[in-house]
Structure formats: structure tokens, C-alpha cells
Design a protein around this motif. Structure first.
Motif, PDB file in Angstrom:
ATOM      1  N   PRO A 156      19.195   7.801 -40.987  1.00 13.95           N
ATOM      2  CA  PRO A 156      20.218   7.034 -41.715  1.00 13.95           C
ATOM      3  C   PRO A 156      20.286   5.554 -41.357  1.00 13.95           C
ATOM      4  O   PRO A 156      20.473   4.711 -42.236  1.00 13.95           O
ATOM      5  CB  PRO A 156      21.523   7.765 -41.341  1.00 13.95           C
ATOM      6  N   HIS A 157      20.115   5.213 -40.069  1.00  9.71           N
ATOM      7  CA  HIS A 157      20.229   3.800 -39.675  1.00  9.71           C
ATOM      8  C   HIS A 157      19.082   2.950 -40.219  1.00  9.71           C
ATOM      9  O   HIS A 157      19.165   1.712 -40.200  1.00  9.71           O
ATOM     10  CB  HIS A 157      20.306   3.672 -38.146  1.00  9.71           C
ATOM     11  N   GLU A 158      18.023   3.600 -40.702  1.00  8.55           N
ATOM     12  CA  GLU A 158      16.886   2.860 -41.244  1.00  8.55           C
ATOM     13  C   GLU A 158      17.050   2.569 -42.739  1.00  8.55           C
ATOM     14  O   GLU A 158      16.164   1.969 -43.345  1.00  8.55           O
ATOM     15  CB  GLU A 158      15.593   3.641 -41.004  1.00  8.55           C
ATOM     16  N   LEU A 159      18.150   3.007 -43.324  1.00 16.99           N
ATOM     17  CA  LEU A 159      18.414   2.795 -44.746  1.00 16.99           C
ATOM     18  C   LEU A 159      19.577   1.824 -44.917  1.00 16.99           C
ATOM     19  O   LEU A 159      20.447   1.714 -44.059  1.00 16.99           O
ATOM     20  CB  LEU A 159      18.749   4.121 -45.436  1.00 16.99           C
ATOM     21  N   SER A 160      19.603   1.146 -46.054  1.00 16.01           N
ATOM     22  CA  SER A 160      20.730   0.272 -46.371  1.00 16.01           C
ATOM     23  C   SER A 160      21.935   1.123 -46.757  1.00 16.01           C
ATOM     24  O   SER A 160      21.831   2.342 -46.971  1.00 16.01           O
ATOM     25  CB  SER A 160      20.366  -0.658 -47.536  1.00 16.01           C
ATOM     26  N   GLY A 161      23.110   0.488 -46.855  1.00 10.84           N
ATOM     27  CA  GLY A 161      24.312   1.211 -47.238  1.00 10.84           C
ATOM     28  C   GLY A 161      24.176   1.894 -48.582  1.00 10.84           C
ATOM     29  O   GLY A 161      24.574   3.059 -48.751  1.00 10.84           O
ATOM     30  N   GLY A 162      23.607   1.194 -49.545  1.00  9.37           N
ATOM     31  CA  GLY A 162      23.420   1.777 -50.866  1.00  9.37           C
ATOM     32  C   GLY A 162      22.437   2.931 -50.862  1.00  9.37           C
ATOM     33  O   GLY A 162      22.628   3.928 -51.558  1.00  9.37           O
ATOM     34  N   GLN A 163      21.372   2.802 -50.065  1.00  8.49           N
ATOM     35  CA  GLN A 163      20.384   3.882 -49.974  1.00  8.49           C
ATOM     36  C   GLN A 163      20.990   5.119 -49.332  1.00  8.49           C
ATOM     37  O   GLN A 163      20.733   6.255 -49.758  1.00  8.49           O
ATOM     38  CB  GLN A 163      19.166   3.395 -49.181  1.00  8.49           C
ATOM     39  N   ARG A 164      21.828   4.921 -48.314  1.00  6.66           N
ATOM     40  CA  ARG A 164      22.501   6.068 -47.696  1.00  6.66           C
ATOM     41  C   ARG A 164      23.425   6.763 -48.687  1.00  6.66           C
ATOM     42  O   ARG A 164      23.527   7.994 -48.706  1.00  6.66           O
ATOM     43  CB  ARG A 164      23.300   5.607 -46.464  1.00  6.66           C
ATOM     44  N   GLN A 165      24.102   5.988 -49.521  1.00  2.00           N
ATOM     45  CA  GLN A 165      24.997   6.598 -50.509  1.00  2.00           C
ATOM     46  C   GLN A 165      24.204   7.429 -51.505  1.00  2.00           C
ATOM     47  O   GLN A 165      24.635   8.509 -51.930  1.00  2.00           O
ATOM     48  CB  GLN A 165      25.804   5.507 -51.227  1.00  2.00           C
ATOM     49  N   ARG A 166      23.028   6.956 -51.883  1.00  2.00           N
ATOM     50  CA  ARG A 166      22.200   7.727 -52.819  1.00  2.00           C
ATOM     51  C   ARG A 166      21.724   9.041 -52.184  1.00  2.00           C
ATOM     52  O   ARG A 166      21.622  10.069 -52.865  1.00  2.00           O
ATOM     53  CB  ARG A 166      21.012   6.885 -53.281  1.00  2.00           C
ATOM     54  N   VAL A 167      21.456   9.007 -50.880  1.00  2.00           N
ATOM     55  CA  VAL A 167      21.087  10.240 -50.177  1.00  2.00           C
ATOM     56  C   VAL A 167      22.251  11.227 -50.201  1.00  2.00           C
ATOM     57  O   VAL A 167      22.066  12.429 -50.418  1.00  2.00           O
ATOM     58  CB  VAL A 167      20.672   9.932 -48.723  1.00  2.00           C
ATOM     59  N   MET A 168      23.472  10.719 -50.006  1.00  2.00           N
ATOM     60  CA  MET A 168      24.653  11.587 -50.056  1.00  2.00           C
ATOM     61  C   MET A 168      24.811  12.232 -51.427  1.00  2.00           C
ATOM     62  O   MET A 168      25.154  13.416 -51.548  1.00  2.00           O
ATOM     63  CB  MET A 168      25.906  10.773 -49.723  1.00  2.00           C
ATOM     64  N   ILE A 169      24.563  11.465 -52.486  1.00  2.00           N
ATOM     65  CA  ILE A 169      24.673  11.999 -53.845  1.00  2.00           C
ATOM     66  C   ILE A 169      23.600  13.063 -54.071  1.00  2.00           C
ATOM     67  O   ILE A 169      23.863  14.118 -54.657  1.00  2.00           O
ATOM     68  CB  ILE A 169      24.582  10.864 -54.880  1.00  2.00           C
ATOM     69  N   ALA A 170      22.381  12.810 -53.601  1.00  2.00           N
ATOM     70  CA  ALA A 170      21.308  13.795 -53.724  1.00  2.00           C
ATOM     71  C   ALA A 170      21.685  15.096 -53.021  1.00  2.00           C
ATOM     72  O   ALA A 170      21.456  16.194 -53.536  1.00  2.00           O
ATOM     73  CB  ALA A 170      20.007  13.239 -53.143  1.00  2.00           C
ATOM     74  N   MET A 171      22.277  14.986 -51.834  1.00  2.94           N
ATOM     75  CA  MET A 171      22.687  16.161 -51.075  1.00  2.94           C
ATOM     76  C   MET A 171      23.770  16.945 -51.821  1.00  2.94           C
ATOM     77  O   MET A 171      23.754  18.177 -51.869  1.00  2.94           O
ATOM     78  CB  MET A 171      23.207  15.720 -49.703  1.00  2.94           C
TER      79      MET A 171
END
Length: 545
Positions: A156-171
């Protein structure tokens, strides 16, 4: 059976939530009720602290032991309030899923993205190995994560805030739920990806018959996607109805104020002879990509690639671009909070070669407001201790009474009640936590402040207050801001100069009025058209001649 006769998927009846503390009970939600049908989108809107997120957590029974909730939550005819916890675990993640407001605190920092999404698929769908990996890749591509196959191994720390949010949506979408509860799901996303995610959710609703409870402070999004809207104020629903009707003819004074609220005005003028406060560049920040058993470097993420920048005293430089474009990394590099290559000059002195100890005296003049307020506020410290921490480290106030007086003034400046300074971060809404973070940065009277999405968690009415506050502080103290944001309406109201970034490089820059009135690159024009989609006058300006 007609649609009106079809039982709702979710029915909330007389829901109340109160939090217990040493001082007694505080009501957060007060006897509210609403329904959601299959395939329908219902939006909960209201200022931060109105009870929107508490309502969402109550539906999934995710509130902690300090909460007392009552009423009925009927899902597919079953009362979730009376289900044993074991049965609720089967409902969560499979039938009802949630996208939380702050992805950094929702993702495990010790596990890769692939492992975290794979855990959901394994628990609820029994997928593993190649089948799980294939599905994970499909989900990440579905939510628009660039270079998804390589990002699967990222933390997670290697992704931007927006990229982390997209991962949450995918999950959240992994098990194709019947109901998706989305708590500010596009807060951390740039405007172009917002449009993609909203289109994705609409497509999934149509294909799966999925219902959506959408919690947001962005009324523009509500007007575009919601079938019905419920307006919350101090734990109560004060107005509800079809979205088109509520927006066209709001009945409650509070609803009218919300709809009318928007950051206004323009940036403070900067004297022509204002001296440069920060000068940098060309800067380079490359992050290595590693793979294999020996974690060999196989490539680089060029987060910042040859960027030059100057910020003058009293000036606001806005940095815009899609998530992952390098905006936040640039700000951290200027503050020497991430390693970079290239010259950085602050107050006329080179700082790129200074050690951590040599940088410490300069920290009073260089402050930052991070994008994720919950991740940057210690859950074990009271608000008073959080805001006063910098005062103590820098020796700026001697006695505890002096600390509390300064903290009280800082909290008042950002629109918070000083009486709440002995409470802890988890007792505040996302927007209130962001204001605490701003108070912590301003309490030392810095010269230069990096503002990384400082209004992203705030509703429109509070955004307008914060923009006015930032302008007033800047005018009174001669502050220089680096204002990083995907909210171009806020940037337009605050920035003197705008830098547009894409893939780590500057693709366009210039005075704010020039950039907004006559953007030159296709990328900038696409950003602006997405941001001002509901503003017909601006959209017309951006159409090619």
C-alpha cells in the motif's frame, strides 16, 4: 409485482446510534429511516459530523463497543441487528461490502495488493492460485489501475492515495455484492478517474442488479448518479426524495445552503517583487521495482522526472494531475521527506545536501498537511497533544497552559470547538480530522506549507471555509503554499500559478487564469472538462474553437 410493491433490498427503520464516554452519551444518529431497492442508488449527503459514515458502519455492525445502536436494519428480509456475529461475517464481504473513506488505514501495510484481494476471494469464493490471480488482475484493470499486473506485487505505501482507493474498490467488488456501501469512494481520485469509477459502478449496477448506498460531500456526483438522496444534519434526515426534485426545489434551509455552497473568489495577489521562498529542479525521484526471489531491480517508477519549480513568498502554486502523476512525491521531495536528486533551495540556502539533524531547525518553517488525516494523526494522542507536538519539539511554548492557549486558537482558526481538544481522532469525522491536521501545520506559523489534498475529505460548505481560511492566513503571514489537489474548483479559487503533471513530468504550467481560460495540451483540457462537467459555462469555454 410492481416496483413499488417489491420489498426493498435494505430497509433502515428508526436507527439510532449513541457513543458512550466518561461524560455520558453523545447521539450521532437519531431515529433515521430509508430504503434501498435492487439496482438503485441512494445518496447520503451532509456536512462532516452529520452521521453519514456512522450510519454506514451501523448497517454493517462495524461500530466499536462504545457505540449503542437501536432500531431495525432489514436486509433481504432479515434483521441484521439480531444476527449472530458468525452469520454477519458471512454477510460482510459477500452480500454487503464497503469502500471506506481512508484506504491507507483499511489496507494491511504488511501484505501485497494481490494477497489482500486474494484473501477476500479465498474466504468468500474459494478461489486460489491461478484462478484467484486471474480474477485479481481483472478487478484491478476494471477499476483503472495502470500497469495492473506489475502493481499486484506492490504494498500500500508504494501506491498513491488514488491508487489505494481503486484497490479498495476492486476488493469491495470482488464478490459482486448485492449492496455496495461506498463512503466517499472517489474522494482520493482525480476527476478523470472519478468519471471512470462512477461509470464502472453504474455498469455493474446494471449488469448485477447491485444497489449502492453512496456517501459523499460532492453534490455534483450526487446529482449525476443518485436516484434518491437523503440529506443529514446533526444525526437526522432533514430532507429526502428523488434527486432531481430535491436539487430543483429544496425544501429545507440546510439543503438550500448545501446546494449553494462552493469555493469562491480568487487567489491573493502576489507582489511583482516577491522573493522566491523555494526553488528546486530539475528534480528526480525514481522508485525501484523489484521482482524474483532475490528482489532484483527490474525497472523504475519515475514518480518525478526532471521537474523544476519556484514558489514565491505569499504565492500559491497549484499542482494538478491524475493520481500517480507525481504530485505528492514532488511535495515530499521539496520538504526533504523523500530522497531525491537535484538542487533544492529554501530561504536562499541549498538544503538538498543537509542531514536529518541539520534539517530539524528548518522544520518550523516548512510544514505539511497530509492527504490521509487519520493515517497522520496518532490514535493514542488527544487532539491537544497532536496540535501541540510541534510546539514542544521546537520549544515554541513553555508551559502546559501556554500550549493549550495556542492550541485553542489554532482549533478556532480551522472551525473546530476548542472544548473538544481532549478528545481522540477516532471520535471525529473524516472532515474534522482534516481540520485538526491543518491546525497542527499552522500552529508553528510556518513560511512554507505543502497542502496535499487538504480539502479532499471536506464537504463543500467546509471547503469554502477552509479556502477562505487559507487565503486569510496567507495574507496575514505572507505564507507560501504548494497546493496539491485533484479538485480543480478549489485550485481555481486559491492558486496564483498552476503546474500540470502527468507521469512524473510537467506537461503545462503558467498563471492560473491563463491555464484555466486557455489550456494548451489535450491532457489539461481533458482534466478540466471532467472537473467542470456540470458547469456549462466553463465546459463551453473548453470546447475547441
Amino acid at each position: 409485482m410492481s416496483e413499488a410493491e417489491t420489498p426493498p433490498l435494505l430497509s433502515v427503520e428508526g436507527l439510532s446510534v449513541a457513543f458512550r464516554s466518561r461524560e455520558g452519551e453523545t447521539a450521532a444518529v437519531d431515529s433515521i429511516g430509508f430504503t434501498i431497492r435492487r439496482g438503485e442508488t441512494v445518496a447520503l449527503v451532509g456536512e462532516s459530523g452529520s452521521g453519514k459514515s456512522v450510519t454506514a458502519l451501523a448497517i454493517l455492525r462495524l461500530l466499536d463497543g462504545a457505540a449503542r445502536q437501536s432500531g431495525k436494519i432489514l436486509f433481504q428480509g432479515r434483521d441484521l441487528m439480531s444476527l449472530p456475529e458468525r452469520q454477519m461475517r458471512d454477510v460482510r464481504g459477500a452480500d454487503i461490502t464497503m469502500v471506506f473513506q481512508e484506504p491507507m488505514t483499511s489496507l494491511n501495510p504488511l501484505h501485497t495488493i494481490e494477497r489482500q484481494i486474494g484473501e477476500v476471494l479465498g474466504l468468500h469464493r474459494g478461489l486460489s492460485g491461478k484462478a484467484a490471480r486471474k480474477r485479481i488482475l481483472e478487478l484491478l484493470e476494471l477499476v483503472g489501475l495502470r500497469d495492473a499486473e506489475r502493481r499486484m506485487g506492490a504494498y500500500p505505501h508504494e501506491l498513491s492515495g488514488g491508487q489505494r482507493q481503486r484497490v479498495m474498490i476492486a476488493m469491495a467488488l470482488a464478490c459482486e455484492p448485492d449492496l455496495l456501501v461506498a463512503d466517499e469512494p472517489t474522494t482520493a481520485l482525480d476527476v478523470t478517474v472519478q468519471a471512470q469509477i462512477l461509470a464502472l459502478l453504474a455498469d455493474l449496477q446494471k449488469r448485477l442488479g447491485m444497489a449502492l448506498l453512496f456517501i459523499t460531500h460532492d453534490l455534483g456526483i450526487v446529482e449525476r448518479i443518485a436516484d434518491r438522496v437523503c440529506v443529514m444534519l446533526k444525526g437526522k434526515i432533514v430532507e429526502a426524495g428523488e434527486t432531481r426534485s430535491v436539487f430543483a426545489n429544496p425544501q429545507h434551509d440546510y439543503t438550500r445552503r448545501l446546494i449553494a455552497s462552493e469555493p469562491k473568489g480568487r487567489a491573493n495577489p502576489v507582489p511583482a517583487d516577491a522573493p522566491p521562498l523555494v526553488e528546486a529542479g530539475p528534480l528526480k525521484v525514481w522508485f525501484p521495482l523489484k521482482s524474483g526471489a532475490f528482489r532484483r531491480v527490474t525497472g523504475y517508477v519515475k514518480a518525478v522526472d526532471g521537474v523544476s519549480l519556484k514558489v514565491r513568498s505569499g504565492e500559491t502554486v497549484g499542482v494538478v494531475g491524475e493520481s500517480g502523476s507525481g504530485k505528492t512525491t514532488l511535495g515530499l521531495a521539496l520538504l526533504r521527506l523523500t530522497a531525491s536528486e537535484g538542487p533544492i533551495v529554501f530561504l536562499g540556502k541549498p538544503i538538498d545536501g543537509l542531514t536529518v539533524a541539520q534539517m530539524r531547525p528548518l522544520r518550523r518553517d516548512m510544514q505539511v498537511v497530509f492527504q490521509d488525516p487519520y493515517g497522520s494523526l496518532s490514535p493514542r494522542m488527544s487532539v491537544a497533544d497532536i496540535v501541540a507536538e510541534g510546539l514542544i519539539v521546537q520549544g515554541a511554548a513553555r508551559s502546559r497552559a501556554e500550549h493549550r492557549a495556542v492550541v485553542s486558537k489554532a482549533l478556532t482558526d480551522v472551525g473546530l470547538d476548542p472544548a473538544a481538544m481532549d478528545r481522540y481522532p477516532h471520535e471525529f469525522s473524516g472532515g474534522q480530522r482534516q481540520r485538526i491536521a491543518i491546525a497542527r501545520a499552522m500552529v508553528l506559523n510556518p513560511r512554507f506549507v505543502v497542502l496535499d489534498e487538504p480539502t479532499s475529505a471536506l464537504d463543500r460548505s467546509v471547503q469554502a471555509q477552509i479556502v477562505t481560511l487559507l487565503r486569510d492566513l496567507q495574507s496575514a503571514r505572507g505564507l507560501a503554499y504548494l497546493f496539491i489537489s485533484h479538485d480543480l474548483k478549489v485550485v481555481r479559487a486559491l492558486a496564483n500559478y498552476v503546474v500540470v503533471m502527468q507521469n512524473g513530468r510537467v506537461v503545462e504550467e503558467g498563471p492560473a487564469e491563463t491555464i484555466f481560460s486557455d489550456p494548451q495540451t489535450p491532457y489539461t483540457r481533458a482534466l478540466f472538462k471532467a472537473a467542470f462537467a456540470l458547469d456549462s459555462d466553463v465546459a463551453a469555454e473548453l470546447e475547441p474553437a
